[in-house]
Design a protein around this motif. Sequence first.
Motif, PDB file in Angstrom:
ATOM      1  N   ARG A   8       0.882  -1.171  -0.099  1.00  0.00           N
ATOM      2  CA  ARG A   8      -0.041   0.040   0.047  1.00  0.00           C
ATOM      3  C   ARG A   8       0.939   1.111   0.041  1.00  0.00           C
ATOM      4  O   ARG A   8       1.757   1.183   0.794  1.00  0.00           O
ATOM      5  N   THR A   9       0.715   2.095  -0.868  1.00  0.00           N
ATOM      6  CA  THR A   9       1.300   3.391  -0.940  1.00  0.00           C
ATOM      7  C   THR A   9       0.413   4.356  -0.559  1.00  0.00           C
ATOM      8  O   THR A   9      -0.616   4.951  -1.127  1.00  0.00           O
ATOM      9  N   ILE A  10       0.970   5.369   0.677  1.00  0.00           N
ATOM     10  CA  ILE A  10       0.184   6.565   1.058  1.00  0.00           C
ATOM     11  C   ILE A  10       1.091   7.608   0.871  1.00  0.00           C
ATOM     12  O   ILE A  10       2.376   8.076   1.164  1.00  0.00           O
ATOM     13  N   ALA A  11       0.614   8.685  -0.029  1.00  0.00           N
ATOM     14  CA  ALA A  11       1.326   9.842  -0.500  1.00  0.00           C
ATOM     15  C   ALA A  11       0.783  10.956   0.679  1.00  0.00           C
ATOM     16  O   ALA A  11      -0.395  10.983   0.840  1.00  0.00           O
ATOM     17  N   VAL A  12       1.531  11.615   1.268  1.00  0.00           N
ATOM     18  CA  VAL A  12       1.288  12.729   1.902  1.00  0.00           C
ATOM     19  C   VAL A  12       1.752  13.918   1.197  1.00  0.00           C
ATOM     20  O   VAL A  12       2.854  14.212   0.822  1.00  0.00           O
ATOM     21  N   ALA A  13       0.554  14.984   1.218  1.00  0.00           N
ATOM     22  CA  ALA A  13       0.651  15.824   0.229  1.00  0.00           C
ATOM     23  C   ALA A  13       0.078  17.120   0.734  1.00  0.00           C
ATOM     24  O   ALA A  13      -0.519  16.949   1.758  1.00  0.00           O
ATOM     25  N   SER A  14       0.221  18.400   0.118  1.00  0.00           N
ATOM     26  CA  SER A  14      -0.578  19.435   0.775  1.00  0.00           C
ATOM     27  C   SER A  14      -0.444  20.593  -0.602  1.00  0.00           C
ATOM     28  O   SER A  14       0.599  20.632  -1.208  1.00  0.00           O
ATOM     29  N   GLY A  15      -1.448  21.355  -0.431  1.00  0.00           N
ATOM     30  CA  GLY A  15      -1.696  22.459  -1.362  1.00  0.00           C
ATOM     31  C   GLY A  15      -0.554  23.679  -0.853  1.00  0.00           C
ATOM     32  O   GLY A  15       0.362  24.074  -1.450  1.00  0.00           O
ATOM     33  N   LYS A  16      -0.568  23.913   0.423  1.00  0.00           N
ATOM     34  CA  LYS A  16       0.233  24.904   1.015  1.00  0.00           C
ATOM     35  C   LYS A  16       1.567  24.285   1.778  1.00  0.00           C
ATOM     36  O   LYS A  16       1.518  23.203   2.282  1.00  0.00           O
ATOM     37  N   GLY A  17       2.516  25.010   1.454  1.00  0.00           N
ATOM     38  CA  GLY A  17       3.764  24.655   1.939  1.00  0.00           C
ATOM     39  C   GLY A  17       3.680  24.848   3.511  1.00  0.00           C
ATOM     40  O   GLY A  17       3.131  25.607   4.048  1.00  0.00           O
ATOM     41  N   ASP A 168       6.383  -3.601   2.332  1.00  0.00           N
ATOM     42  CA  ASP A 168       4.765  -3.849   2.278  1.00  0.00           C
ATOM     43  C   ASP A 168       4.118  -2.354   2.125  1.00  0.00           C
ATOM     44  O   ASP A 168       2.873  -2.192   1.464  1.00  0.00           O
ATOM     45  N   ILE A 169       4.953  -1.533   2.946  1.00  0.00           N
ATOM     46  CA  ILE A 169       4.100  -0.143   2.848  1.00  0.00           C
ATOM     47  C   ILE A 169       5.002   1.078   2.490  1.00  0.00           C
ATOM     48  O   ILE A 169       6.322   1.082   2.913  1.00  0.00           O
ATOM     49  N   VAL A 170       4.646   1.869   1.706  1.00  0.00           N
ATOM     50  CA  VAL A 170       5.314   3.150   1.148  1.00  0.00           C
ATOM     51  C   VAL A 170       4.644   4.437   1.498  1.00  0.00           C
ATOM     52  O   VAL A 170       3.640   4.441   1.308  1.00  0.00           O
ATOM     53  N   ASP A 188       0.719   7.387  -8.374  1.00  0.00           N
ATOM     54  CA  ASP A 188       0.776   5.813  -8.287  1.00  0.00           C
ATOM     55  C   ASP A 188       0.171   5.646  -6.980  1.00  0.00           C
ATOM     56  O   ASP A 188       0.202   4.464  -6.719  1.00  0.00           O
ATOM     57  N   ALA A 189      -0.015   6.609  -6.183  1.00  0.00           N
ATOM     58  CA  ALA A 189      -0.489   5.946  -4.636  1.00  0.00           C
ATOM     59  C   ALA A 189      -1.855   5.517  -4.617  1.00  0.00           C
ATOM     60  O   ALA A 189      -2.715   5.684  -5.457  1.00  0.00           O
ATOM     61  N   ASP A 190      -2.051   4.553  -3.555  1.00  0.00           N
ATOM     62  CA  ASP A 190      -3.360   4.113  -3.223  1.00  0.00           C
ATOM     63  C   ASP A 190      -4.176   4.965  -2.447  1.00  0.00           C
ATOM     64  O   ASP A 190      -5.488   4.790  -2.436  1.00  0.00           O
ATOM     65  N   PHE A 191      -3.442   5.911  -1.826  1.00  0.00           N
ATOM     66  CA  PHE A 191      -4.358   6.951  -0.911  1.00  0.00           C
ATOM     67  C   PHE A 191      -3.490   8.062  -0.680  1.00  0.00           C
ATOM     68  O   PHE A 191      -2.180   8.270  -0.524  1.00  0.00           O
ATOM     69  N   VAL A 192      -4.093   9.240  -0.694  1.00  0.00           N
ATOM     70  CA  VAL A 192      -3.311  10.614  -0.455  1.00  0.00           C
ATOM     71  C   VAL A 192      -4.068  11.225   0.849  1.00  0.00           C
ATOM     72  O   VAL A 192      -5.066  11.564   0.902  1.00  0.00           O
ATOM     73  N   GLN A 215      -9.147  14.683  -9.629  1.00  0.00           N
ATOM     74  CA  GLN A 215      -9.098  14.619 -11.029  1.00  0.00           C
ATOM     75  C   GLN A 215      -8.122  13.464 -11.196  1.00  0.00           C
ATOM     76  O   GLN A 215      -8.512  12.706 -12.248  1.00  0.00           O
ATOM     77  N   LEU A 216      -7.363  13.160 -10.236  1.00  0.00           N
ATOM     78  CA  LEU A 216      -6.550  11.749 -10.470  1.00  0.00           C
ATOM     79  C   LEU A 216      -7.216  10.618  -9.847  1.00  0.00           C
ATOM     80  O   LEU A 216      -6.860   9.560 -10.412  1.00  0.00           O
ATOM     81  N   GLY A 217      -8.318  10.545  -9.282  1.00  0.00           N
ATOM     82  CA  GLY A 217      -9.160   9.790  -9.012  1.00  0.00           C
ATOM     83  C   GLY A 217      -8.657   8.768  -7.738  1.00  0.00           C
ATOM     84  O   GLY A 217      -8.899   7.577  -7.675  1.00  0.00           O
ATOM     85  N   ILE A 218      -7.854   9.432  -6.966  1.00  0.00           N
ATOM     86  CA  ILE A 218      -7.318   8.767  -5.920  1.00  0.00           C
ATOM     87  C   ILE A 218      -8.088   8.860  -4.644  1.00  0.00           C
ATOM     88  O   ILE A 218      -8.137   9.993  -4.138  1.00  0.00           O
ATOM     89  N   PRO A 219      -8.420   7.886  -3.844  1.00  0.00           N
ATOM     90  CA  PRO A 219      -8.974   8.129  -2.556  1.00  0.00           C
ATOM     91  C   PRO A 219      -8.276   9.049  -1.686  1.00  0.00           C
ATOM     92  O   PRO A 219      -6.977   8.900  -1.726  1.00  0.00           O
ATOM     93  N   PHE A 220      -8.672   9.664  -0.839  1.00  0.00           N
ATOM     94  CA  PHE A 220      -7.982  10.719  -0.019  1.00  0.00           C
ATOM     95  C   PHE A 220      -8.713  11.117   1.348  1.00  0.00           C
ATOM     96  O   PHE A 220      -9.929  10.846   1.438  1.00  0.00           O
ATOM     97  N   ALA A 221      -7.981  11.777   2.336  1.00  0.00           N
ATOM     98  CA  ALA A 221      -8.820  12.096   3.369  1.00  0.00           C
ATOM     99  C   ALA A 221      -7.691  13.364   3.872  1.00  0.00           C
ATOM    100  O   ALA A 221      -6.818  13.512   3.455  1.00  0.00           O
ATOM    101  N   VAL A 222      -8.118  13.892   4.998  1.00  0.00           N
ATOM    102  CA  VAL A 222      -7.476  15.190   5.244  1.00  0.00           C
ATOM    103  C   VAL A 222      -6.819  15.055   6.841  1.00  0.00           C
ATOM    104  O   VAL A 222      -7.317  14.409   7.622  1.00  0.00           O
ATOM    105  N   ALA A 223      -5.670  15.626   6.891  1.00  0.00           N
ATOM    106  CA  ALA A 223      -4.974  15.655   8.252  1.00  0.00           C
ATOM    107  C   ALA A 223      -4.849  17.100   8.523  1.00  0.00           C
ATOM    108  O   ALA A 223      -4.397  17.955   7.785  1.00  0.00           O
ATOM    109  N   ILE A 224      -5.532  17.647   9.499  1.00  0.00           N
ATOM    110  CA  ILE A 224      -5.162  19.058  10.239  1.00  0.00           C
ATOM    111  C   ILE A 224      -4.090  19.186  11.284  1.00  0.00           C
ATOM    112  O   ILE A 224      -4.223  18.735  12.269  1.00  0.00           O
TER     113      ILE A 224
END
Lengths: 298, 131
Positions: A8-17, A168-170, A188-192, A215-224
């Motif tokens: 499973r690949t989880i990408a950690v991303a954000s619009g803001k730096g 197993d986990i990226v 290519d992540a399974d989740f963002v 747009q990429l169609g990847i499942p996602f959730a938010v961290a605050i």
Amino acid sequence: MTAANNRRTIAVASGKGGTGKTTISTNLALVLAQQGKSVELLDCDVEEPNCHIFLKPQIHSSKPVNVLYPSVIQDKCTGCGVCAQVCEYSAIVVVKNKVLVFPGLCHSCGGCTLFCPEEALEEVERQVGIVEEGSSSGIHVIQGLLDITELMSAAVINGVKKSAGLSDIVIIDSPPGTSCPVIESVKDADFVLLVTEPTPFGLNDLKLAVGMVRQLGIPFAVAINRCDMGDGEVQRYCDDEHIRIILEIPDDIRIAQAYSRGEMIINVLHEYKGLFVQCLETFFNQKDPGLNTGQDGQ
Amino acid sequence: MKIAVSATGKSLDDQVDARLGRVQCFLIVDTETMEFHALDNASINAGGGAGIQTAQMLSEQNVKAVLTGNCGPNAFQVFNAAGIQVIVGVSGVIRTAVEQFKSGAFSQAATPNVAPHSGMKGGGGMGRGRR
């Protein structure tokens, strides 16, 4: 990355730096490693990789990232200008029958070489960065480093991703924003996991990032991060859009102090480990942890 | 002699614009007759390489010199290849700038005077952040 059964690949991303991508991705990776999972952490913020500041990995290998760009075979070139018409990025232009190549702007598509009617172009290699691999506390750390003055981060990010595939986990620590390097990191992540802060800036950039992952169609959730400061607009937006918030980190000066000393939150502030464990449980214990791609109600 | 001036508007009484690749338009001026026409800059919203495209466009106009505020290394290289004189640091009213050019008050820039992507709003440049 080669596909494995349960990876499973989880990408950690954000619009803001500066919202806490690196804090979250390194702590998530360390929790997993402490649970005995095989985990790789990919630092794809190749303009300024900083996971190493917190994880201090022992680097055991380094390899160059090369890209192709066109070189002109002068005695075959007629200066017809087809190459310049093909190039979307002005990386090759023809002025007064002279061909000028700007390697830094070349996206290595090969179009100019393909379309040159005189076969007067050949592709040559040049280095734009490196990929380093190392280990830290049971985490396989892979980081990319774009050479100074180079622009093609996506090539180095791709090099980082290609070096992964043993675990197993990226976990991917992505660069900020919503432009090409981010797309390359998360596609290519399974989740963002989209990290934000409860401020108008955080909200504005979260909306852009949500637009991107939808747009990429990847499942996602938010961290605050710093969830108890600012206004409640991010929470309200997530409610309205049916976006799940799966991690909330309080605004605690001790976290900032640990961060500025290069320490891991879960190592020095044990009470926060549960937050990261819970976040990962939410992710792994559900078939579809969001977890959604938004409007289509998936 | 035909020269190009980066311009804030479409008359000789408008100002010289400091930008090159991201300028709104150019005035193509005949220095003998002071006849001119305006040329919109097609590269103003280019994703990248705006200076290069602009320099290429001006070379197709067969101008002999360009008067502007700033010129970066990429565009400078194209102007050089095209044999076009680059005069940087020019400001004020276009008509006056052209007169000064005719009187020989300006000297040709030997090197670019700014870094690449200097004319982008917000100074973000390429590579970083949102677009």
